[in-house]
Design a protein around this motif. Structure first.
Motif, mmCIF file in Angstrom:
data_model
loop_
_atom_site.group_PDB
_atom_site.id
_atom_site.type_symbol
_atom_site.label_atom_id
_atom_site.label_comp_id
_atom_site.label_asym_id
_atom_site.label_seq_id
_atom_site.Cartn_x
_atom_site.Cartn_y
_atom_site.Cartn_z
ATOM 1 N N SER A 290 0.837 -1.197 0.000
ATOM 2 C CA SER A 290 0.000 0.000 0.000
ATOM 3 C C SER A 290 0.870 1.244 0.000
ATOM 4 C CB SER A 290 -0.932 0.020 1.223
ATOM 5 O OG SER A 290 -0.178 0.055 2.424
ATOM 6 N N GLU A 291 0.249 2.359 -0.376
ATOM 7 C CA GLU A 291 0.941 3.647 -0.398
ATOM 8 C C GLU A 291 0.071 4.669 0.314
ATOM 9 O OE1 GLU A 291 2.143 4.740 -4.424
ATOM 10 O OE2 GLU A 291 1.886 2.641 -5.000
ATOM 11 N N ILE A 292 0.692 5.450 1.197
ATOM 12 C CA ILE A 292 -0.017 6.489 1.939
ATOM 13 C C ILE A 292 0.676 7.811 1.649
ATOM 14 C CG2 ILE A 292 -0.761 7.298 4.221
ATOM 15 C CD1 ILE A 292 -0.358 4.345 5.152
ATOM 16 N N GLU A 293 -0.077 8.783 1.172
ATOM 17 C CA GLU A 293 0.519 10.075 0.858
ATOM 18 C C GLU A 293 0.509 10.979 2.082
ATOM 19 O OE1 GLU A 293 0.311 13.677 -2.445
ATOM 20 O OE2 GLU A 293 -1.349 12.250 -2.298
ATOM 21 N N ASN A 294 1.657 11.493 2.441
ATOM 22 C CA ASN A 294 1.804 12.490 3.490
ATOM 23 C C ASN A 294 2.006 13.855 2.831
ATOM 24 O OD1 ASN A 294 1.957 10.299 5.434
ATOM 25 N ND2 ASN A 294 4.056 9.987 4.711
ATOM 26 N N PRO A 295 1.945 14.949 3.582
ATOM 27 C CA PRO A 295 2.112 16.269 2.949
ATOM 28 C C PRO A 295 3.409 16.397 2.150
ATOM 29 C CG PRO A 295 1.265 16.532 5.168
ATOM 30 C CD PRO A 295 1.573 15.076 5.008
ATOM 31 N N PHE A 296 4.522 15.843 2.669
ATOM 32 C CA PHE A 296 5.806 16.054 2.003
ATOM 33 C C PHE A 296 6.546 14.750 1.707
ATOM 34 C CE2 PHE A 296 4.951 19.652 4.887
ATOM 35 C CZ PHE A 296 4.753 20.639 3.929
ATOM 36 N N SER A 297 5.887 13.627 1.878
ATOM 37 C CA SER A 297 6.554 12.343 1.634
ATOM 38 C C SER A 297 5.492 11.278 1.363
ATOM 39 C CB SER A 297 7.403 11.933 2.844
ATOM 40 O OG SER A 297 6.575 11.699 3.971
ATOM 41 N N MET A 298 5.961 10.083 1.074
ATOM 42 C CA MET A 298 5.082 8.921 0.943
ATOM 43 C C MET A 298 5.482 7.897 2.003
ATOM 44 S SD MET A 298 3.065 9.493 -1.669
ATOM 45 C CE MET A 298 2.426 7.832 -2.008
ATOM 46 N N THR A 299 4.496 7.223 2.572
ATOM 47 C CA THR A 299 4.763 6.060 3.406
ATOM 48 C C THR A 299 4.327 4.842 2.604
ATOM 49 O OG1 THR A 299 4.425 7.267 5.467
ATOM 50 C CG2 THR A 299 4.288 4.866 5.566
ATOM 51 N N VAL A 300 5.291 3.983 2.292
ATOM 52 C CA VAL A 300 5.028 2.813 1.456
ATOM 53 C C VAL A 300 5.161 1.567 2.321
ATOM 54 C CG1 VAL A 300 5.653 1.595 -0.651
ATOM 55 C CG2 VAL A 300 6.026 4.067 -0.480
ATOM 56 N N MET A 301 4.124 0.734 2.320
ATOM 57 C CA MET A 301 4.169 -0.526 3.059
ATOM 58 C C MET A 301 4.641 -1.626 2.121
ATOM 59 S SD MET A 301 3.526 0.379 6.053
ATOM 60 C CE MET A 301 3.680 -1.297 6.700
ATOM 61 N N LEU A 302 5.718 -2.295 2.529
ATOM 62 C CA LEU A 302 6.372 -3.287 1.693
ATOM 63 C C LEU A 302 6.334 -4.657 2.356
ATOM 64 C CD1 LEU A 302 9.565 -1.154 0.984
ATOM 65 C CD2 LEU A 302 7.569 -1.353 -0.512
ATOM 66 N N ARG A 303 6.341 -5.700 1.534
ATOM 67 C CA ARG A 303 6.465 -7.066 2.040
ATOM 68 C C ARG A 303 7.572 -7.763 1.253
ATOM 69 N NH1 ARG A 303 3.617 -10.247 5.237
ATOM 70 N NH2 ARG A 303 1.999 -8.654 5.404
ATOM 71 N N PRO A 304 8.562 -8.333 1.962
ATOM 72 C CA PRO A 304 9.631 -9.031 1.241
ATOM 73 C C PRO A 304 9.071 -10.022 0.236
ATOM 74 C CG PRO A 304 10.212 -8.819 3.553
ATOM 75 C CD PRO A 304 8.791 -8.322 3.423
ATOM 76 N N HIS A 305 9.571 -9.980 -0.983
ATOM 77 C CA HIS A 305 9.049 -10.798 -2.079
ATOM 78 C C HIS A 305 9.133 -12.288 -1.724
ATOM 79 C CE1 HIS A 305 7.873 -11.622 -6.186
ATOM 80 N NE2 HIS A 305 8.899 -12.454 -6.335
ATOM 81 N N GLY A 306 8.028 -12.989 -1.914
ATOM 82 C CA GLY A 306 7.971 -14.413 -1.640
ATOM 83 C C GLY A 306 7.740 -14.760 -0.184
ATOM 84 N N GLY A 315 7.579 -0.629 6.718
ATOM 85 C CA GLY A 315 7.183 0.712 6.304
ATOM 86 C C GLY A 315 8.392 1.535 5.891
ATOM 87 N N TRP A 316 8.240 2.288 4.810
ATOM 88 C CA TRP A 316 9.333 3.130 4.302
ATOM 89 C C TRP A 316 8.778 4.526 4.044
ATOM 90 C CZ3 TRP A 316 11.642 2.762 -1.302
ATOM 91 C CH2 TRP A 316 12.770 3.608 -1.395
ATOM 92 N N ARG A 317 9.366 5.521 4.715
ATOM 93 C CA ARG A 317 9.003 6.909 4.440
ATOM 94 C C ARG A 317 10.002 7.459 3.432
ATOM 95 N NH1 ARG A 317 9.074 10.333 9.484
ATOM 96 N NH2 ARG A 317 11.039 11.210 8.738
ATOM 97 N N VAL A 318 9.498 7.796 2.264
ATOM 98 C CA VAL A 318 10.369 8.134 1.141
ATOM 99 C C VAL A 318 9.891 9.428 0.497
ATOM 100 C CG1 VAL A 318 8.961 6.625 -0.342
ATOM 101 C CG2 VAL A 318 11.259 7.263 -1.079
ATOM 102 N N GLU A 319 10.815 10.195 -0.025
ATOM 103 C CA GLU A 319 10.456 11.426 -0.715
ATOM 104 C C GLU A 319 9.588 11.117 -1.928
ATOM 105 O OE1 GLU A 319 13.957 13.566 -1.745
ATOM 106 O OE2 GLU A 319 14.565 13.922 0.339
ATOM 107 N N LYS A 320 8.615 11.975 -2.182
ATOM 108 C CA LYS A 320 7.664 11.729 -3.267
ATOM 109 C C LYS A 320 8.371 11.635 -4.623
ATOM 110 C CE LYS A 320 3.589 13.840 -1.144
ATOM 111 N NZ LYS A 320 2.561 14.901 -1.223
#
Length: 346
Positions: A290-306, A315-320
């Motif tokens: 999933s992806e959650i948009e914050n005012p100045f960044s994105m919070t991306v929920m990740l699951r290790p492949h497989g 969870g990863w907070r990453v610049e848009k």
């Protein structure tokens, strides 16, 4: 002024068993609701009586169960700001402050106290005519007219909106520095204690888990509970695979860490903002949940492949801008070894 606290108090199934000291600093007691923070302040103030132990303020014994010393609250020279301020609604600002003054011969300092709290022109107003911040200043003025030797603030900003909280934080910090003695701050807000305190003590279920300089505690909270309280959102159970190697059970991957893995390490954590896309160690291919948009960044929920049967994702907070440039069905992230927290159980 220094304070030394070593007390025990049992309340039903709950046992407060705490020991610490502080001297001319802002010490924050950080913990979840019901962990014993406020009870600790009440015992110091004399509102509650410990079952055993001692409380010593600058060499003066306030409480000692063995010597049967238990000074009354008004004799302790302790300033205690309650969460709801406890102002008298039928009294003016001036009357509220004077009501707290134990030595009426010191009435002459009232104008100076009012001026220091920026309450000029409000002397004849009643609490309902004041803003939340002004009410707090009145409550603090009522405490300070008695020249306490330690100041205790119990969730001082809980009744304020977010904008006013920020402004009052600055005012309280300035006041605490001017006070120049020991300040004990109770809070469950990690950002608040990070901005205000010199040292942080993390409490859990009636006992102190960690105490240290505020940067140090955030960099190494020591326990799983401490990591949660300081804002670490990515946590996993671990198995030791070598001196500096762990298996992250909830993520299904092996990781290299920067320090030796002790036998008491049961969990690991990594903060959302320290994940990277271009590191070389601990690279993990992940599916995007999933992806959650914050005012100045994105919070991306990740699951290790497989790793469909794994526990919580990462969870990863990453610049848009960066996220838009690398986004796909899968993404590779790096967990820097030096940023992985090795955690004991509480």
């Amino acid at each position: 002024m220094s304070i030394e606290v070593k007390i025990k108090k049992k309340l039903g199934d709950f046992l407060l068993d705490i020991a610490f000291s502080a001297e001319n600093e802002i010490l924050a007691l950080l913990g979840a609701s019901g962990c014993g923070k406020s009870m600790t302040l009440k015992c110091i103030a004399g509102i509650e009586r410990p079952d055993e132990g001692e409380i010593v303020l600058d060499g003066r014994v306030l409480f000692d169960s063995e010597k049967r010393v238990d000074l009354k609250p008004q004799k302790r020279k302790v300033g205690y700001l309650f969460q709801q301020y406890a102002l008298f609604p039928n009294m003016t600002v001036e009357q509220n402050i004077l009501a707290g003054m134990r030595d009426k011969k010191k009435k002459g300092i009232l104008p100076d106290v009012i001026r220091s709290m920026h309450l000029e022109g409000m002397e004849q107003k009643r609490p309902h005519q004041l803003s939340g911040g002004q009410q707090q200043r009145v409550a603090l003025a009522r405490i300070l007219v008695n020249e306490p030797e330690v100041l205790m603030l119990d969730e001082p900003f809980s009744a304020l909106d977010s904008h006013l909280r920020f402004r009052m934080e600055q005012e309280v910090q300035d006041l605490a520095r001017q006070f120049g003695k020991t300040v004990l701050l109770v809070s469950h807000d990690r950002e608040e204690v990070f901005r205000l305190s010199d040292r942080i003590a993390i409490l859990n279920d009636g006992h102190m888990e960690t105490i240290g300089e505020y940067h140090q505690v955030f960099q190494n909270p020591v326990t799983r509970n401490g990591a949660i309280l300081t804002g670490c959102k990515n946590l996993t159970a671990v198995e030791r695979r070598g001196p500096r190697r762990i298996y992250a059970v909830d993520w299904g991957v092996e990781l290299t860490v920067a320090s030796d893995v002790g036998e008491d390490v049961k969990s690991a954590g990594i903060r959302t903002h320290v994940l990277t896309h271009d590191g070389t160690e601990n690279r993990i291919l992940c599916d995007i949940e999933s992806e959650i948009e914050n005012p100045f960044s994105m919070t991306v929920m990740l699951r290790p492949h497989g790793c469909e049967s794994c526990g919580e994702g990462i969870g990863w907070r990453v610049e848009k801008e960066l996220w838009q440039s690398i986004r796909g069905d899968t993404v590779e992230v790096c967990l820097p070894p030096e940023s992985i927290l090795l955690l004991k159980e509480s």
